[in-house]
Design a protein around this motif. Structure first.
Motif, PDB file in Angstrom:
ATOM      1  N   ASN A   4      50.309  38.168  32.376  1.00 47.58           N
ATOM      2  CA  ASN A   4      51.136  38.065  33.581  1.00 47.58           C
ATOM      3  C   ASN A   4      52.287  39.064  33.641  1.00 47.58           C
ATOM      4  O   ASN A   4      53.169  38.934  34.485  1.00 47.58           O
ATOM      5  CB  ASN A   4      51.659  36.632  33.771  1.00 47.58           C
ATOM      6  CG  ASN A   4      50.533  35.684  34.092  1.00 47.58           C
ATOM      7  OD1 ASN A   4      49.711  35.981  34.954  1.00 47.58           O
ATOM      8  ND2 ASN A   4      50.463  34.582  33.388  1.00 47.58           N
ATOM      9  N   GLU A  34      53.523  42.968  34.411  1.00 49.13           N
ATOM     10  CA  GLU A  34      53.028  44.077  35.214  1.00 49.13           C
ATOM     11  C   GLU A  34      52.827  45.344  34.387  1.00 49.13           C
ATOM     12  O   GLU A  34      52.007  46.190  34.729  1.00 49.13           O
ATOM     13  CB  GLU A  34      53.979  44.361  36.381  1.00 49.13           C
ATOM     14  CG  GLU A  34      53.987  43.246  37.414  1.00 49.13           C
ATOM     15  CD  GLU A  34      52.601  42.935  37.970  1.00 49.13           C
ATOM     16  OE1 GLU A  34      51.849  43.877  38.295  1.00 49.13           O
ATOM     17  OE2 GLU A  34      52.264  41.741  38.050  1.00 49.13           O
ATOM     18  N   HIS A  85      47.348  42.691  33.489  1.00 49.51           N
ATOM     19  CA  HIS A  85      47.417  43.549  34.673  1.00 49.51           C
ATOM     20  C   HIS A  85      47.378  45.033  34.335  1.00 49.51           C
ATOM     21  O   HIS A  85      47.515  45.869  35.225  1.00 49.51           O
ATOM     22  CB  HIS A  85      48.697  43.242  35.459  1.00 49.51           C
ATOM     23  CG  HIS A  85      48.767  41.831  35.933  1.00 49.51           C
ATOM     24  ND1 HIS A  85      47.970  41.325  36.933  1.00 49.51           N
ATOM     25  CD2 HIS A  85      49.531  40.789  35.533  1.00 49.51           C
ATOM     26  CE1 HIS A  85      48.243  40.043  37.133  1.00 49.51           C
ATOM     27  NE2 HIS A  85      49.186  39.695  36.288  1.00 49.51           N
TER      28      HIS A  85
END
Length: 138
Positions: free
Chosen positions: A50, A52, A78
């Motif tokens: 979770n 970025e 991600h």
């Protein structure tokens, strides 16, 4: 009024408003990187999920209480990473390169028991010529 006194105390050095957080460092190959530590079950389960991104020349070091063969996956990731498997003597025993979020739900395992796992941005191990047998220093 309370804010005024708080400001005076900060200005006079009696209160440090935000202590500077400095991350520990790890030398791996010929590169020194800053590391975050995942040394509890909760932190190891969360990993880099979770987020970025991961800052350049930074890694997440998983520390296990005893040598083990844990599985890792790219759930809720991600960005791509390299996984560097380290034994109890900080020797690299394997590297998984350029794991993308699309590999989920595939599981990745170390080639033998490890004590440490270092997750870094994809390409880090190639860029820094890391190979099996190299050692990290904490």
């Amino acid at each position: 009024m309370k804010q005024f006194f708080l400001t005076i105390l900060i200005a006079l050095g009696f209160i440090n408003p935000a202590p500077k957080v400095s991350l520990p460092q790890l030398e791996i190959g010929e590169k020194i990187i800053q590391i975050e530590i995942a040394d509890t079950d909760a932190k190891r389960i969360q990993g880099l999920s979770n987020r970025e991104s991961l800052p350049t020349d930074t890694g997440l070091l998983f520390i296990f209480p005893t040598p083990t063969t844990p599985s890792f996956w790219m759930k809720d990731m991600h960005f791509p990473i390299d996984i560097i498997w380290l034994d109890a003597n900080w020797k690299i025993i394997g590297i998984e390169k350029n794991l993308t979020p699309e590999t989920y739900p595939k599981l990745f395992f170390p080639p033998s028991p490890i004590k440490y796992v270092l997750e870094v941005n994809a390409g880090f191990s190639t860029k820094n010529n890391l190979k099996t047998g190299d050692r990290a220093k904490n």
